[in-house]
Design an enzyme around this catalytic site. Sequence first.
Site, PDB file in Angstrom:
ATOM      1  N   LEU A  74       1.028  -1.113   0.128  1.00  0.00           N
ATOM      2  CA  LEU A  74      -0.131   0.107   0.126  1.00  0.00           C
ATOM      3  C   LEU A  74       0.748   1.133   0.199  1.00  0.00           C
ATOM      4  O   LEU A  74       1.772   1.306   0.620  1.00  0.00           O
ATOM      5  CB  LEU A  74      -0.919  -0.109   1.311  1.00  0.00           C
ATOM      6  CG  LEU A  74      -1.460   1.262   1.748  1.00  0.00           C
ATOM      7  CD1 LEU A  74      -2.503   1.614   0.698  1.00  0.00           C
ATOM      8  CD2 LEU A  74      -2.296   0.915   2.807  1.00  0.00           C
ATOM      9  N   SER A  75       0.517   2.191  -1.017  1.00  0.00           N
ATOM     10  CA  SER A  75       1.560   3.022  -1.267  1.00  0.00           C
ATOM     11  C   SER A  75       1.721   4.068  -0.034  1.00  0.00           C
ATOM     12  O   SER A  75       0.453   4.354   0.721  1.00  0.00           O
ATOM     13  CB  SER A  75       1.327   4.076  -2.329  1.00  0.00           C
ATOM     14  OG  SER A  75       1.329   3.415  -3.471  1.00  0.00           O
ATOM     15  N   GLN A  76       2.523   4.897   0.248  1.00  0.00           N
ATOM     16  CA  GLN A  76       2.584   5.872   1.360  1.00  0.00           C
ATOM     17  C   GLN A  76       1.757   6.962   1.097  1.00  0.00           C
ATOM     18  O   GLN A  76       1.511   7.429   0.067  1.00  0.00           O
ATOM     19  CB  GLN A  76       4.008   6.223   1.678  1.00  0.00           C
ATOM     20  CG  GLN A  76       4.604   7.261   0.703  1.00  0.00           C
ATOM     21  CD  GLN A  76       6.149   7.914   0.958  1.00  0.00           C
ATOM     22  OE1 GLN A  76       6.768   7.416   0.404  1.00  0.00           O
ATOM     23  NE2 GLN A  76       6.208   8.896   2.118  1.00  0.00           N
TER      24      GLN A  76
END
Length: 225
Positions: A74-76
């Site tokens: 999950l991207s930052q």
Amino acid sequence: MPLPDLSPAELRGRGMTSQRTRDRMIQRLIEQGVRNREVLDVMAHEPRHLFVDEALAHRAYEDTALPLGFGQTLSQPLTVARMTELVVRESPRRVLELGTGSGYQTLILSRLVTELYSVERIHALHERAALRLKRLKAPARLALADGNHGWPQAAPFDVILLTACAEDLPHELLAQLSEGGVLIAPLADADGTQWLTQLRRVGETIDRRRLEPVRFVPLLQGVIG
Ligand code: SAH
């Protein structure tokens, strides 16, 4: 059987998933240069902690990418915010996201664009994201498919967003852009550095702009599961 609604307590979160923690994330995003008020408002209110394993929920609002299983991440928050800013400034009607993953970026986009389509190649991730988004009443159309082929039946798109890094220029996807439409994607250069890149379709030509270095998992082929 209808799904039980999420309880207000689940949605609100508590302790490390509380509104205060979300507000701190928003403060950090502003310090990191995110300016779009609508994007910040949506991220301030939507529950990122429901998009990771319960054991990781307390880290959901940290300035970091988080594992989703299957080697995916999950991207930052900063990456999600920057990508969403790039999408909404196009005032798009129809958007295609490739790489649903947890569904968090899908959720944020679904609150800001008119029509959203999202494709994921890993069955278990697709199913989980579909459940979360349904419970949050996020209006997105999801498909389990290889995103390399886009979504031809729903094309053309004003924006196509890749949340995985492509090795080559994705010609099949460029063909699904509307006139003036943009493809926003991490693209790797010859030495392997990934650049967030914006490709705009102008007539028969493509106008290419390199934005900033990024790190994403690779865009792979085929469907799993
Ligand atoms: N936007 C996601 C980030 C997921 S990471 C989130 O907010 O959680 C990238 C995702 O792209 C992974 O879930 C991976 O399985 C998916 N992916 C990689 N190649 C793909 C392809 N060819 N088609 C569809 N999805 C793909």
